[in-house]
Write a protein that holds these residues in place. Structure first.
Motif, short mmCIF file in Angstrom:
data_model
loop_
_atom_site.label_atom_id
_atom_site.label_comp_id
_atom_site.label_asym_id
_atom_site.label_seq_id
_atom_site.Cartn_x
_atom_site.Cartn_y
_atom_site.Cartn_z
N SER A 4 -15.64 -0.95 -54.01
CA SER A 4 -15.26 -1.33 -55.36
C SER A 4 -14.60 -0.16 -56.09
O SER A 4 -13.59 -0.34 -56.79
CB SER A 4 -16.50 -1.80 -56.14
N LYS A 5 -15.13 1.05 -55.91
CA LYS A 5 -14.52 2.24 -56.53
C LYS A 5 -13.12 2.48 -55.99
O LYS A 5 -12.19 2.79 -56.74
CB LYS A 5 -15.39 3.47 -56.29
N LEU A 6 -12.95 2.32 -54.68
CA LEU A 6 -11.63 2.51 -54.07
C LEU A 6 -10.63 1.46 -54.57
O LEU A 6 -9.48 1.78 -54.87
CB LEU A 6 -11.73 2.45 -52.54
N ILE A 7 -11.08 0.23 -54.67
CA ILE A 7 -10.21 -0.84 -55.16
C ILE A 7 -9.85 -0.58 -56.63
O ILE A 7 -8.70 -0.76 -57.03
CB ILE A 7 -10.85 -2.22 -54.94
N GLY A 8 -10.81 -0.11 -57.42
CA GLY A 8 -10.53 0.22 -58.81
C GLY A 8 -9.53 1.36 -58.95
O GLY A 8 -8.69 1.35 -59.84
N GLU A 9 -9.63 2.33 -58.06
CA GLU A 9 -8.75 3.48 -58.11
C GLU A 9 -7.34 3.16 -57.62
O GLU A 9 -6.34 3.54 -58.24
CB GLU A 9 -9.33 4.61 -57.25
N TRP A 10 -7.23 2.44 -56.50
CA TRP A 10 -5.92 2.20 -55.87
C TRP A 10 -5.27 0.90 -56.28
O TRP A 10 -4.08 0.72 -56.08
CB TRP A 10 -6.06 2.28 -54.34
N LYS A 11 -6.05 -0.04 -56.83
CA LYS A 11 -5.54 -1.35 -57.28
C LYS A 11 -4.62 -2.01 -56.24
O LYS A 11 -3.46 -2.32 -56.51
CB LYS A 11 -4.83 -1.19 -58.61
N PRO A 12 -5.15 -2.24 -55.03
CA PRO A 12 -4.32 -2.83 -53.99
C PRO A 12 -3.97 -4.29 -54.28
O PRO A 12 -4.71 -4.98 -54.97
CB PRO A 12 -5.20 -2.73 -52.74
N ASP A 13 -2.83 -4.69 -53.73
CA ASP A 13 -2.39 -6.09 -53.84
C ASP A 13 -2.97 -6.93 -52.70
O ASP A 13 -3.03 -8.14 -52.79
CB ASP A 13 -0.87 -6.15 -53.78
N ALA A 14 -3.35 -6.25 -51.61
CA ALA A 14 -3.89 -6.94 -50.44
C ALA A 14 -4.70 -5.94 -49.62
O ALA A 14 -4.56 -4.73 -49.77
CB ALA A 14 -2.77 -7.54 -49.60
N LEU A 15 -5.55 -6.49 -48.75
CA LEU A 15 -6.40 -5.67 -47.89
C LEU A 15 -6.10 -6.02 -46.43
O LEU A 15 -5.74 -7.15 -46.12
CB LEU A 15 -7.87 -5.94 -48.19
N VAL A 16 -6.28 -5.04 -45.56
CA VAL A 16 -6.08 -5.23 -44.13
C VAL A 16 -7.35 -4.75 -43.44
O VAL A 16 -7.86 -3.68 -43.75
CB VAL A 16 -4.86 -4.43 -43.63
N ILE B 97 -17.10 3.31 -42.18
CA ILE B 97 -15.93 2.47 -42.40
C ILE B 97 -14.77 3.39 -42.77
O ILE B 97 -14.83 4.08 -43.80
CB ILE B 97 -16.17 1.45 -43.53
N GLY B 98 -13.76 3.42 -41.93
CA GLY B 98 -12.58 4.21 -42.23
C GLY B 98 -11.69 3.45 -43.21
O GLY B 98 -11.59 2.22 -43.14
N VAL B 99 -11.07 4.20 -44.12
CA VAL B 99 -10.22 3.59 -45.13
C VAL B 99 -8.87 4.31 -45.15
O VAL B 99 -8.82 5.54 -45.08
CB VAL B 99 -10.86 3.66 -46.53
N ALA B 100 -7.81 3.54 -45.26
CA ALA B 100 -6.46 4.08 -45.37
C ALA B 100 -5.75 3.36 -46.50
O ALA B 100 -6.11 2.24 -46.88
CB ALA B 100 -5.69 3.91 -44.06
N VAL B 101 -4.72 4.00 -47.03
CA VAL B 101 -3.91 3.41 -48.10
C VAL B 101 -2.46 3.43 -47.65
O VAL B 101 -2.03 4.33 -46.91
CB VAL B 101 -4.11 4.15 -49.44
N LEU C 172 -1.58 -1.41 -50.31
CA LEU C 172 -2.53 -2.00 -49.37
C LEU C 172 -3.64 -1.00 -49.06
O LEU C 172 -3.38 0.19 -48.91
CB LEU C 172 -1.81 -2.35 -48.07
N LEU C 173 -4.85 -1.51 -48.95
CA LEU C 173 -5.96 -0.72 -48.43
C LEU C 173 -6.34 -1.33 -47.09
O LEU C 173 -6.40 -2.55 -46.96
CB LEU C 173 -7.18 -0.76 -49.36
N ALA C 174 -6.59 -0.46 -46.11
CA ALA C 174 -6.99 -0.95 -44.78
C ALA C 174 -8.34 -0.38 -44.42
O ALA C 174 -8.69 0.74 -44.83
CB ALA C 174 -5.95 -0.53 -43.75
#
Length: 144
Positions: A52-64, A21-25, A11-13
Motif C-alpha cells: 500500500s505504501k509503494l502504491i501510494g508513493e508510485w501511483k501505478p496505473d497497473a500492476l504486473v 517479494i521483489g518489487v520493480a517500477v 507500472l509496479l511489478a
C-alpha cells in the motif's frame, strides 16, 4: 494480456515469494524497468501495508505479477500462491493486474547480479525488474 491504460503508464511489478517479494517500477513510455525494493513476506497484514505504501508513493496505473511455473509451463504450488497474491492486489487496490511467465527470472537475476556485483539482498527486486522488463518489451507500438 491486459495492457496499461496509457502510453505513459507507471507500472509496479512483483516477484512473489513465500519469504520475500521483489518489487520493480517501470514506465510504459520509456519501456525501462528498475529494481526497487524487497518486501519481507512476514504475514498478510505486513505484506499489504508495505505494498500500500509503494502504491501510494508510485501511483501505478497497473500492476504486473510474475507467474512461476515448471520449466515445461505446468503450474505448481507457487503458481497458485502468486496468482492469489495478484488477485488480492487487484481486489484491494482496484488496479489492473497482468501476469508474466517468470520461469527463468531468478536464474537471469543471479547472472545479472554476478556480472554487476549487486548484493544478494536485491535478488528478488532484480527478478521483479526482469519480469517487468519482459512485460515492457512485449508491448506493441500500437496499444495506446
Amino acid at each position: 494480456m491486459m495492457k496499461p491504460v496509457g502510453r505513459e503508464a507507471t507500472l509496479l511489478a512483483f516477484d512473489y515469494g513465500e519469504k520475500r517479494i521483489g518489487v520493480a517500477v517501470g514506465n510504459a513510455l520509456t519501456r525501462q524497468a528498475r529494481a526497487l525494493t524487497v518486501v519481507p513476506n512476514r504475514n498478510q497484514v505486513f505484506r499489504f501495508e508495505a505494498v500500500s505504501k509503494l502504491i501510494g508513493e508510485w501511483k501505478p496505473d497497473a500492476l504486473v505479477v510474475g507467474l512461476p511455473t515448471h520449466p515445461d509451463g505446468t503450474p505448481h504450488q507457487m503458481t497458485q500462491l502468486a496468482k492469489r497474491f495478484g488477485n488480492q492486489l487487484n481486489g484491494r487496490f482496484n488496479l489492473p493486474v497482468d501476469w508474466v511467465d517468470e520461469r527463468y527470472s531468478s536464474v537471469v537475476a543471479d547472472l545479472d547480479m554476478r556480472e554487476s556485483g549487486m548484493g544478494v539482498a536485491m535478488r528478488d527486486a532484480e527478478a521483479a525488474r526482469i519480469i517487468l522488463q519482459q512485460y515492457l518489451d512485449g508491448l506493441s507500438d500500437d496499444w495506446h
